[in-house]
Design a protein around this motif. Structure first.
Motif, PDB file in Angstrom:
ATOM      1  N   PRO A  10      40.311  55.803  45.825  1.00  0.00           N
ATOM      2  CA  PRO A  10      40.240  55.457  47.249  1.00  0.00           C
ATOM      3  C   PRO A  10      41.278  56.222  48.068  1.00  0.00           C
ATOM      4  CG  PRO A  10      41.470  53.804  46.056  1.00  0.00           C
ATOM      5  CD  PRO A  10      40.936  54.777  45.025  1.00  0.00           C
ATOM      6  N   GLU A  11      41.066  56.196  49.352  1.00  0.00           N
ATOM      7  CA  GLU A  11      42.105  56.698  50.240  1.00  0.00           C
ATOM      8  C   GLU A  11      43.255  55.707  50.159  1.00  0.00           C
ATOM      9  OE1 GLU A  11      42.324  59.518  52.113  1.00  0.00           O
ATOM     10  OE2 GLU A  11      40.511  60.098  51.043  1.00  0.00           O
TER      11      GLU A  11
ATOM     12  N   THR B 154      57.887  50.905  35.611  1.00  0.00           N
ATOM     13  CA  THR B 154      57.784  50.402  36.988  1.00  0.00           C
ATOM     14  C   THR B 154      58.395  51.404  37.954  1.00  0.00           C
ATOM     15  OG1 THR B 154      57.818  48.116  36.241  1.00  0.00           O
ATOM     16  CG2 THR B 154      58.332  48.493  38.540  1.00  0.00           C
ATOM     17  N   SER B 155      59.571  51.903  37.641  1.00  0.00           N
ATOM     18  CA  SER B 155      60.207  52.917  38.493  1.00  0.00           C
ATOM     19  C   SER B 155      59.387  54.199  38.521  1.00  0.00           C
ATOM     20  CB  SER B 155      61.619  53.241  37.996  1.00  0.00           C
ATOM     21  OG  SER B 155      62.482  52.174  38.220  1.00  0.00           O
ATOM     22  N   ASP B 156      58.889  54.609  37.366  1.00  0.00           N
ATOM     23  CA  ASP B 156      58.101  55.841  37.292  1.00  0.00           C
ATOM     24  C   ASP B 156      56.897  55.781  38.233  1.00  0.00           C
ATOM     25  OD1 ASP B 156      59.903  56.544  35.303  1.00  0.00           O
ATOM     26  OD2 ASP B 156      58.509  56.123  33.663  1.00  0.00           O
ATOM     27  N   PHE B 157      56.159  54.676  38.186  1.00  0.00           N
ATOM     28  CA  PHE B 157      54.986  54.542  39.052  1.00  0.00           C
ATOM     29  C   PHE B 157      55.385  54.378  40.515  1.00  0.00           C
ATOM     30  CE2 PHE B 157      52.811  53.711  35.041  1.00  0.00           C
ATOM     31  CZ  PHE B 157      51.676  54.481  35.212  1.00  0.00           C
ATOM     32  N   SER B 158      56.485  53.703  40.777  1.00  0.00           N
ATOM     33  CA  SER B 158      56.945  53.538  42.158  1.00  0.00           C
ATOM     34  C   SER B 158      57.335  54.881  42.764  1.00  0.00           C
ATOM     35  CB  SER B 158      58.126  52.562  42.199  1.00  0.00           C
ATOM     36  OG  SER B 158      57.741  51.316  41.667  1.00  0.00           O
ATOM     37  N   ILE B 159      58.018  55.702  41.993  1.00  0.00           N
ATOM     38  CA  ILE B 159      58.386  57.044  42.468  1.00  0.00           C
ATOM     39  C   ILE B 159      57.121  57.867  42.696  1.00  0.00           C
ATOM     40  CG2 ILE B 159      59.509  59.209  41.785  1.00  0.00           C
ATOM     41  CD1 ILE B 159      61.628  57.366  40.341  1.00  0.00           C
ATOM     42  N   ALA B 160      56.156  57.755  41.783  1.00  0.00           N
ATOM     43  CA  ALA B 160      54.890  58.487  41.950  1.00  0.00           C
ATOM     44  C   ALA B 160      54.161  58.031  43.214  1.00  0.00           C
ATOM     45  CB  ALA B 160      54.008  58.298  40.720  1.00  0.00           C
ATOM     46  N   GLU B 161      54.175  56.732  43.495  1.00  0.00           N
ATOM     47  CA  GLU B 161      53.550  56.223  44.731  1.00  0.00           C
ATOM     48  C   GLU B 161      54.206  56.846  45.954  1.00  0.00           C
ATOM     49  OE1 GLU B 161      54.038  51.986  44.884  1.00  0.00           O
ATOM     50  OE2 GLU B 161      53.020  51.723  42.966  1.00  0.00           O
ATOM     51  N   TRP B 162      55.519  56.857  45.954  1.00  0.00           N
ATOM     52  CA  TRP B 162      56.285  57.380  47.085  1.00  0.00           C
ATOM     53  C   TRP B 162      55.929  58.844  47.328  1.00  0.00           C
ATOM     54  CZ3 TRP B 162      59.834  54.459  49.880  1.00  0.00           C
ATOM     55  CH2 TRP B 162      60.617  55.152  50.807  1.00  0.00           C
ATOM     56  N   CYS B 163      55.678  59.571  46.253  1.00  0.00           N
ATOM     57  CA  CYS B 163      55.398  61.005  46.331  1.00  0.00           C
ATOM     58  C   CYS B 163      53.910  61.318  46.457  1.00  0.00           C
ATOM     59  CB  CYS B 163      55.956  61.709  45.099  1.00  0.00           C
ATOM     60  SG  CYS B 163      57.741  61.552  44.938  1.00  0.00           S
ATOM     61  N   GLU B 164      53.054  60.320  46.378  1.00  0.00           N
ATOM     62  CA  GLU B 164      51.600  60.540  46.326  1.00  0.00           C
ATOM     63  C   GLU B 164      51.094  61.381  47.496  1.00  0.00           C
ATOM     64  OE1 GLU B 164      48.008  60.658  44.649  1.00  0.00           O
ATOM     65  OE2 GLU B 164      49.579  59.480  43.696  1.00  0.00           O
TER      66      GLU B 164
ATOM     67  N   LEU C 238      50.987  48.079  34.954  1.00  0.00           N
ATOM     68  CA  LEU C 238      49.821  48.392  35.787  1.00  0.00           C
ATOM     69  C   LEU C 238      49.248  47.124  36.418  1.00  0.00           C
ATOM     70  CD1 LEU C 238      48.215  51.030  33.440  1.00  0.00           C
ATOM     71  CD2 LEU C 238      49.349  51.477  35.636  1.00  0.00           C
ATOM     72  N   ASN C 239      49.222  46.051  35.664  1.00  0.00           N
ATOM     73  CA  ASN C 239      48.760  44.771  36.199  1.00  0.00           C
ATOM     74  C   ASN C 239      49.697  44.284  37.309  1.00  0.00           C
ATOM     75  OD1 ASN C 239      47.273  42.417  36.502  1.00  0.00           O
ATOM     76  ND2 ASN C 239      48.274  41.394  34.801  1.00  0.00           N
ATOM     77  N   MET C 240      50.994  44.368  37.068  1.00  0.00           N
ATOM     78  CA  MET C 240      51.974  43.927  38.073  1.00  0.00           C
ATOM     79  C   MET C 240      51.909  44.782  39.336  1.00  0.00           C
ATOM     80  SD  MET C 240      53.640  41.272  36.870  1.00  0.00           S
ATOM     81  CE  MET C 240      55.136  41.240  37.805  1.00  0.00           C
ATOM     82  N   LYS C 241      51.716  46.090  39.175  1.00  0.00           N
ATOM     83  CA  LYS C 241      51.613  46.968  40.346  1.00  0.00           C
ATOM     84  C   LYS C 241      50.375  46.602  41.163  1.00  0.00           C
ATOM     85  CE  LYS C 241      54.028  50.034  41.222  1.00  0.00           C
ATOM     86  NZ  LYS C 241      55.190  49.970  42.124  1.00  0.00           N
ATOM     87  N   CYS C 242      49.304  46.235  40.485  1.00  0.00           N
ATOM     88  CA  CYS C 242      48.092  45.806  41.176  1.00  0.00           C
ATOM     89  C   CYS C 242      48.381  44.567  42.030  1.00  0.00           C
ATOM     90  CB  CYS C 242      46.999  45.520  40.144  1.00  0.00           C
ATOM     91  SG  CYS C 242      45.406  45.128  40.857  1.00  0.00           S
ATOM     92  N   TRP C 243      49.028  43.586  41.441  1.00  0.00           N
ATOM     93  CA  TRP C 243      49.349  42.354  42.176  1.00  0.00           C
ATOM     94  C   TRP C 243      50.386  42.598  43.267  1.00  0.00           C
ATOM     95  CZ3 TRP C 243      46.312  38.491  42.433  1.00  0.00           C
ATOM     96  CH2 TRP C 243      45.441  38.212  41.385  1.00  0.00           C
TER      97      TRP C 243
ATOM     98  N   GLY D  28      43.704  50.078  48.768  1.00  0.00           N
ATOM     99  CA  GLY D  28      43.473  51.298  48.009  1.00  0.00           C
ATOM    100  C   GLY D  28      44.326  51.348  46.752  1.00  0.00           C
ATOM    101  N   TRP D  29      45.594  50.945  46.895  1.00  0.00           N
ATOM    102  CA  TRP D  29      46.481  50.905  45.736  1.00  0.00           C
ATOM    103  C   TRP D  29      46.018  49.852  44.739  1.00  0.00           C
ATOM    104  CZ3 TRP D  29      49.589  54.718  44.723  1.00  0.00           C
ATOM    105  CH2 TRP D  29      50.114  55.491  45.764  1.00  0.00           C
ATOM    106  N   VAL D  30      45.544  48.714  45.241  1.00  0.00           N
ATOM    107  CA  VAL D  30      45.032  47.665  44.350  1.00  0.00           C
ATOM    108  C   VAL D  30      43.870  48.215  43.530  1.00  0.00           C
ATOM    109  CG1 VAL D  30      43.848  45.430  44.243  1.00  0.00           C
ATOM    110  CG2 VAL D  30      45.769  45.744  45.817  1.00  0.00           C
ATOM    111  N   GLU D  31      42.959  48.892  44.183  1.00  0.00           N
ATOM    112  CA  GLU D  31      41.800  49.455  43.493  1.00  0.00           C
ATOM    113  C   GLU D  31      42.226  50.473  42.431  1.00  0.00           C
ATOM    114  OE1 GLU D  31      37.802  51.963  44.636  1.00  0.00           O
ATOM    115  OE2 GLU D  31      38.733  50.729  46.188  1.00  0.00           O
ATOM    116  N   LEU D  32      43.159  51.349  42.779  1.00  0.00           N
ATOM    117  CA  LEU D  32      43.631  52.358  41.835  1.00  0.00           C
ATOM    118  C   LEU D  32      44.314  51.706  40.632  1.00  0.00           C
ATOM    119  CD1 LEU D  32      44.194  55.235  40.897  1.00  0.00           C
ATOM    120  CD2 LEU D  32      46.239  55.201  42.358  1.00  0.00           C
TER     121      LEU D  32
END
Length: 158
Positions: free
Chosen positions: A22-23, A63-73, A105-110, A119-123
């Protein structure tokens, strides 16, 4: 499942997720509250630990790895998918880390659901179900760690 089959399954699955990715909403509200990527990653780590306080002790930096990736997306398209690919391929043999990847991944979804970032929830939902399936495929009956992996999963993830 052999390692090369696992890697191919990861790449094929990520290609399918990317095609329907998703966008992603801008993270403007979070970026205003957190001045930089490190503050955002620390906030996400704190959220993760607070939600699992007495039930689980964090063992990775996922958690940090995915958060940094989100910030840089917005700068690096596919940063979250690349982070997923690297984590799942690198840690597929480590029961604890692979299971924690599924938890994260489950926690990031929630986390994004609570902030109405659909969009982030879907991803993250797609990645969660994909990682869960990969876990059971990798630790199938033919894997010598099968029993230990399944027991660990049901003790900590499910």
């Amino acid at each position: 499942m052999k390692a090369n089959e696992f890697s191919k399954k990861v790449l094929d699955g990520l290609t399918a997720i990317k095609e329907r990715m998703p966008e992603l909403e801008a993270m403007a509200e979070t970026k205003m509250q957190c001045k930089n990527v490190f503050n955002y990653a620390a906030w996400c780590e704190h959220n993760f630990e607070r939600n699992l306080a007495d039930r689980y002790e964090r063992k990775t930096t996922f958690t940090s790895d995915f958060s940094i990736a989100e910030w840089c997306e917005s700068v690096e398209q596919g940063a979250v998918l690349d982070t997923f690919k690297r984590a799942v391929i690198e840690w597929k043999d480590n029961i604890t880390y692979f299971a924690e990847l599924v938890i994260v991944l489950n926690m990031k979804c929630w986390e994004h659901h609570a902030r109405n970032n659909h969009g982030w929830v879907e991803l993250y939902s797609d990645l969660y179900y994909f990682a869960k399936d990969l876990y059971f495929d990798w630790f199938d009956d033919e894997n010598e760690k099968h029993d230990e992996a399944i027991n660990y999963y049901y003790d900590y993830v499910d």
